[in-house]
Design an enzyme around this catalytic site. Sequence first.
Site, PDB file in Angstrom:
ATOM      1  N   GLY A 147     -20.807  -4.526  -6.632  1.00 44.43           N
ATOM      2  CA  GLY A 147     -21.501  -5.549  -5.868  1.00 44.43           C
ATOM      3  C   GLY A 147     -22.528  -6.323  -6.776  1.00 44.43           C
ATOM      4  O   GLY A 147     -22.871  -5.713  -7.909  1.00 44.43           O
ATOM      5  N   CYS A 148     -22.952  -7.436  -6.269  1.00 50.68           N
ATOM      6  CA  CYS A 148     -24.191  -7.983  -6.847  1.00 50.68           C
ATOM      7  C   CYS A 148     -25.576  -7.286  -7.166  1.00 50.68           C
ATOM      8  O   CYS A 148     -25.684  -7.158  -8.327  1.00 50.68           O
ATOM      9  CB  CYS A 148     -24.261  -9.431  -6.387  1.00 50.68           C
ATOM     10  SG  CYS A 148     -24.606  -9.344  -4.592  1.00 50.68           S
ATOM     11  N   TYR A 149     -25.856  -6.718  -6.220  1.00 53.26           N
ATOM     12  CA  TYR A 149     -27.289  -5.990  -6.323  1.00 53.26           C
ATOM     13  C   TYR A 149     -27.091  -4.692  -7.065  1.00 53.26           C
ATOM     14  O   TYR A 149     -27.810  -4.373  -8.131  1.00 53.26           O
ATOM     15  CB  TYR A 149     -27.677  -5.821  -5.111  1.00 53.26           C
ATOM     16  CG  TYR A 149     -28.474  -6.771  -4.077  1.00 53.26           C
ATOM     17  CD1 TYR A 149     -29.307  -7.444  -4.854  1.00 53.26           C
ATOM     18  CD2 TYR A 149     -27.986  -6.957  -2.748  1.00 53.26           C
ATOM     19  CE1 TYR A 149     -30.136  -8.366  -3.931  1.00 53.26           C
ATOM     20  CE2 TYR A 149     -28.691  -7.975  -1.907  1.00 53.26           C
ATOM     21  CZ  TYR A 149     -29.555  -8.623  -2.605  1.00 53.26           C
ATOM     22  OH  TYR A 149     -30.196  -9.707  -1.879  1.00 53.26           O
ATOM     23  N   THR A 151     -24.727  -4.275  -9.564  1.00 50.24           N
ATOM     24  CA  THR A 151     -24.532  -4.615 -10.871  1.00 50.24           C
ATOM     25  C   THR A 151     -26.270  -4.718 -11.796  1.00 50.24           C
ATOM     26  O   THR A 151     -26.138  -4.241 -12.750  1.00 50.24           O
ATOM     27  CB  THR A 151     -23.824  -5.790 -11.150  1.00 50.24           C
ATOM     28  OG1 THR A 151     -22.626  -5.870 -10.459  1.00 50.24           O
ATOM     29  CG2 THR A 151     -23.731  -6.491 -12.418  1.00 50.24           C
ATOM     30  N   ILE A 310     -29.531 -11.518 -12.593  1.00 48.60           N
ATOM     31  CA  ILE A 310     -28.233 -11.991 -12.868  1.00 48.60           C
ATOM     32  C   ILE A 310     -27.903 -13.220 -12.005  1.00 48.60           C
ATOM     33  O   ILE A 310     -28.687 -13.581 -10.988  1.00 48.60           O
ATOM     34  CB  ILE A 310     -27.111 -11.085 -12.437  1.00 48.60           C
ATOM     35  CG1 ILE A 310     -27.112 -10.597 -11.142  1.00 48.60           C
ATOM     36  CG2 ILE A 310     -27.229  -9.628 -13.443  1.00 48.60           C
ATOM     37  CD1 ILE A 310     -25.980  -9.633 -10.605  1.00 48.60           C
TER      38      ILE A 310
END
Length: 344
Positions: A147-149, A151, A310
């Site tokens: 997931g984005c968070y 990462t 990011i």
Amino acid sequence: MNVSIVGATGYSGLELIRILDNHPHFNIVSLHSSSKAGQYIHEENPHLMHINLMLEPINPIEIAKKSSIVFLATPAGVSAELTPQFIEAGVKVVDLSGDLRLENPESYKQWYKKEAASIDTLAQAVYGLSEWNAANIKGAHVIANPGCYPTATLLGLAPLCQKNWCEPNSIIIDAKSGVSGAGRTPSLNTMYSELNENFKIYKVHQHQHIPEIEQQLNKWQEDITTVEFNTHLVPMIKGIMTTTYVQLKENVTTAQLVDLYKEVYQDHPFVRVMPEGQYPCTKQVAGSNFCDIGVSINERTRRVTIVAVIDNLVKGAAGQAVQNANILSGYEQTAGLKQVPQYP
């Protein structure tokens, strides 16, 4: 190598198209959508006017006839059903949804409120945190893209947890994201009039990325079982910043921490460590696959602050998916991903 994208009309799917269109080794041969089949991709996305591909129905058997890798940029619950069909058809899968990230099916049901993938499917999925799991990714058939968070959070915490330096009950993660992280489906919370000049906390203590973060941290440092993690919606389109606070077991200086991070990530082209006293902002990674990290220790409290940024649609989704596809295909990790961040 021929590839296909399922869920091509969402933000992550469109970002995959942008990246793969300039990839030296991957060739997009088909795009798929459950709701837009029969339309050309550029009809609702005029920035893709040069791409003359029609959106097709999702048929794993037909996709397997033309592609070696399929990217699943689908909502939660869809990949769990599609992945076994692609496995049977002999197609490698890079799944950008959360369906294959959690090893415990009951945990998935609890946090995602959907039926989990089968045990057999989950057993074949390799967690695709590229910088830390490349050896396993290389021989995998199914990749669970992080997931984005998680990462940003995990790349920020990894050097400390790998050394067993974190006090296990002290980790607090304050996370913020641009509105594109909510997806392309319209909702009240993402309307301009609701979001502009506003700042919202959401899913307090309930975000589905919590167990993903805890699962990986526990693998690195066994005494870490829970974290405090909360998310905020920021009035901007893209970008994630995680500010993580953690008490250390060791007595170290900021200079020593910066040196540690630089040493750990020196051979990882997409992680950039800021000099001592400097901290990253989201704009400096926009449109790129970079994760920039700044660290500092408060000499009064002995608590470390880790700031990681990011682009949520690139390193947090499509970019890392392509990075993982590069690894499992034997290509350089940077293939197709050397974009300089957009600025200003």
